[in-house]
Design a protein around this motif. Structure first.
Motif, PDB file in Angstrom:
ATOM      1  N   GLY A  69       0.781  -1.225   0.000  1.00 18.28           N
ATOM      2  CA  GLY A  69       0.000   0.000   0.000  1.00 18.28           C
ATOM      3  C   GLY A  69       0.817   1.281   0.000  1.00 18.28           C
ATOM      4  N   HIS A  70       2.139   1.163  -0.018  1.00 17.38           N
ATOM      5  CA  HIS A  70       2.989   2.350   0.085  1.00 17.38           C
ATOM      6  C   HIS A  70       4.111   2.352  -0.957  1.00 17.38           C
ATOM      7  N   GLN A  71       3.767   1.988  -2.175  1.00 14.21           N
ATOM      8  CA  GLN A  71       4.689   2.012  -3.315  1.00 14.21           C
ATOM      9  C   GLN A  71       6.021   1.308  -3.032  1.00 14.21           C
ATOM     10  N   PHE A  72       5.985   0.272  -2.218  1.00 11.78           N
ATOM     11  CA  PHE A  72       7.177  -0.535  -1.910  1.00 11.78           C
ATOM     12  C   PHE A  72       8.319   0.306  -1.342  1.00 11.78           C
ATOM     13  N   ARG A  73       7.954   1.307  -0.526  1.00 13.11           N
ATOM     14  CA  ARG A  73       8.962   2.172   0.092  1.00 13.11           C
ATOM     15  C   ARG A  73       8.988   1.976   1.595  1.00 13.11           C
ATOM     16  N   LEU A  74      10.210   1.873   2.104  1.00 11.12           N
ATOM     17  CA  LEU A  74      10.425   1.741   3.545  1.00 11.12           C
ATOM     18  C   LEU A  74      11.567   2.657   3.971  1.00 11.12           C
ATOM     19  N   PRO A  75      11.487   3.195   5.175  1.00 10.67           N
ATOM     20  CA  PRO A  75      12.650   3.911   5.703  1.00 10.67           C
ATOM     21  C   PRO A  75      13.828   2.938   5.830  1.00 10.67           C
ATOM     22  N   ASP A  76      15.025   3.462   5.739  1.00 12.64           N
ATOM     23  CA  ASP A  76      16.228   2.623   5.822  1.00 12.64           C
ATOM     24  C   ASP A  76      16.277   1.808   7.113  1.00 12.64           C
ATOM     25  N   SER A  77      15.828   2.394   8.213  1.00 15.23           N
ATOM     26  CA  SER A  77      15.877   1.675   9.491  1.00 15.23           C
ATOM     27  C   SER A  77      14.992   0.426   9.454  1.00 15.23           C
ATOM     28  N   VAL A  78      13.852   0.526   8.786  1.00 16.52           N
ATOM     29  CA  VAL A  78      12.955  -0.632   8.690  1.00 16.52           C
ATOM     30  C   VAL A  78      13.503  -1.628   7.677  1.00 16.52           C
ATOM     31  N   ASN A  79      14.105  -1.133   6.627  1.00 18.81           N
ATOM     32  CA  ASN A  79      14.727  -2.024   5.641  1.00 18.81           C
ATOM     33  C   ASN A  79      15.834  -2.856   6.288  1.00 18.81           C
ATOM     34  N   ASN A  80      16.626  -2.238   7.157  1.00 13.86           N
ATOM     35  CA  ASN A  80      17.664  -2.977   7.882  1.00 13.86           C
ATOM     36  C   ASN A  80      17.040  -4.031   8.799  1.00 13.86           C
ATOM     37  N   LEU A  81      15.929  -3.701   9.410  1.00 15.04           N
ATOM     38  CA  LEU A  81      15.203  -4.648  10.254  1.00 15.04           C
ATOM     39  C   LEU A  81      14.705  -5.835   9.426  1.00 15.04           C
ATOM     40  N   VAL A  82      14.167  -5.549   8.252  1.00 13.40           N
ATOM     41  CA  VAL A  82      13.675  -6.611   7.367  1.00 13.40           C
ATOM     42  C   VAL A  82      14.803  -7.563   6.993  1.00 13.40           C
ATOM     43  N   LYS A  83      15.975  -7.022   6.719  1.00 18.85           N
ATOM     44  CA  LYS A  83      17.127  -7.861   6.372  1.00 18.85           C
ATOM     45  C   LYS A  83      17.486  -8.803   7.523  1.00 18.85           C
ATOM     46  N   GLN A  84      17.237  -8.379   8.739  1.00 24.90           N
ATOM     47  CA  GLN A  84      17.511  -9.209   9.921  1.00 24.90           C
ATOM     48  C   GLN A  84      16.450 -10.295  10.114  1.00 24.90           C
ATOM     49  N   ILE A  85      15.180  -9.938   9.977  1.00 24.18           N
ATOM     50  CA  ILE A  85      14.105 -10.887  10.324  1.00 24.18           C
ATOM     51  C   ILE A  85      13.695 -11.803   9.184  1.00 24.18           C
ATOM     52  N   GLU A  86      13.904 -11.380   7.959  1.00 27.03           N
ATOM     53  CA  GLU A  86      13.394 -12.151   6.821  1.00 27.03           C
ATOM     54  C   GLU A  86      13.971 -13.567   6.726  1.00 27.03           C
ATOM     55  N   PRO A  87      15.273 -13.787   6.925  1.00 25.02           N
ATOM     56  CA  PRO A  87      15.771 -15.171   6.873  1.00 25.02           C
ATOM     57  C   PRO A  87      15.111 -16.080   7.921  1.00 25.02           C
ATOM     58  N   ILE A  88      14.814 -15.533   9.086  1.00 25.58           N
ATOM     59  CA  ILE A  88      14.173 -16.304  10.145  1.00 25.58           C
ATOM     60  C   ILE A  88      12.741 -16.638   9.742  1.00 25.58           C
ATOM     61  N   ALA A  89      12.035 -15.643   9.190  1.00 25.67           N
ATOM     62  CA  ALA A  89      10.661 -15.850   8.752  1.00 25.67           C
ATOM     63  C   ALA A  89      10.601 -16.855   7.602  1.00 25.67           C
ATOM     64  N   GLN A  90      11.530 -16.760   6.669  1.00 28.42           N
ATOM     65  CA  GLN A  90      11.540 -17.684   5.537  1.00 28.42           C
ATOM     66  C   GLN A  90      11.800 -19.124   5.980  1.00 28.42           C
ATOM     67  N   LYS A  91      12.705 -19.283   6.928  1.00 25.39           N
ATOM     68  CA  LYS A  91      12.994 -20.622   7.437  1.00 25.39           C
ATOM     69  C   LYS A  91      11.737 -21.222   8.091  1.00 25.39           C
TER      70      LYS A  91
END
Length: 106
Positions: A69-91
């Motif tokens: 809903g937000h043109q695939f834009r995230l603040p850098d701080s949230v993008n860094n968070l996603v990089k941390q949590i995404e491998p765990i979520a994918q597993k």
């Protein structure tokens, strides 16, 4: 082996907690009430000691919906968070799908 695995999980959890704290203090996150609530709720859940993997999965899913809903834009701080949590979520998602497939085979 179990001790090093436990330490690894605690290190990941502490890093995620740190990234959540950075994101919650980001002015761009504060400007979006929707994103602020996602981060704030996850931070509270982490501090309450809830299951780390499930927090990562839920937050990952919520951020994915936010992105749509937000043109695939995230603040850098949230993008860094996603990089941390995404491998765990994918597993976690991978393990869940394997068990579903296995149940259908037998």
């Amino acid at each position: 082996m179990a001790l090093s695995h436990t330490k690894l999980i605690m290190d990941e959890r502490n890093k995620t907690l740190e990234l959540l704290q950075i994101a919650i203090n980001d002015k761009n996150v504060k400007e979006s009430s929707e994103l602020f609530k996602l981060i704030s709720d996850s931070l509270k859940t982490m501090k309450a000691g809830k299951e780390y993997t499930l927090i990562c999965v839920k937050l990952s899913n919520s951020i994915s919906k936010y992105l749509l809903g937000h043109q695939f834009r995230l603040p850098d701080s949230v993008n860094n968070l996603v990089k941390q949590i995404e491998p765990i979520a994918q597993k976690y998602r991978g393990r869940a799908s394997i068990s579903m497939w296995a149940n259908k085979l037998f």
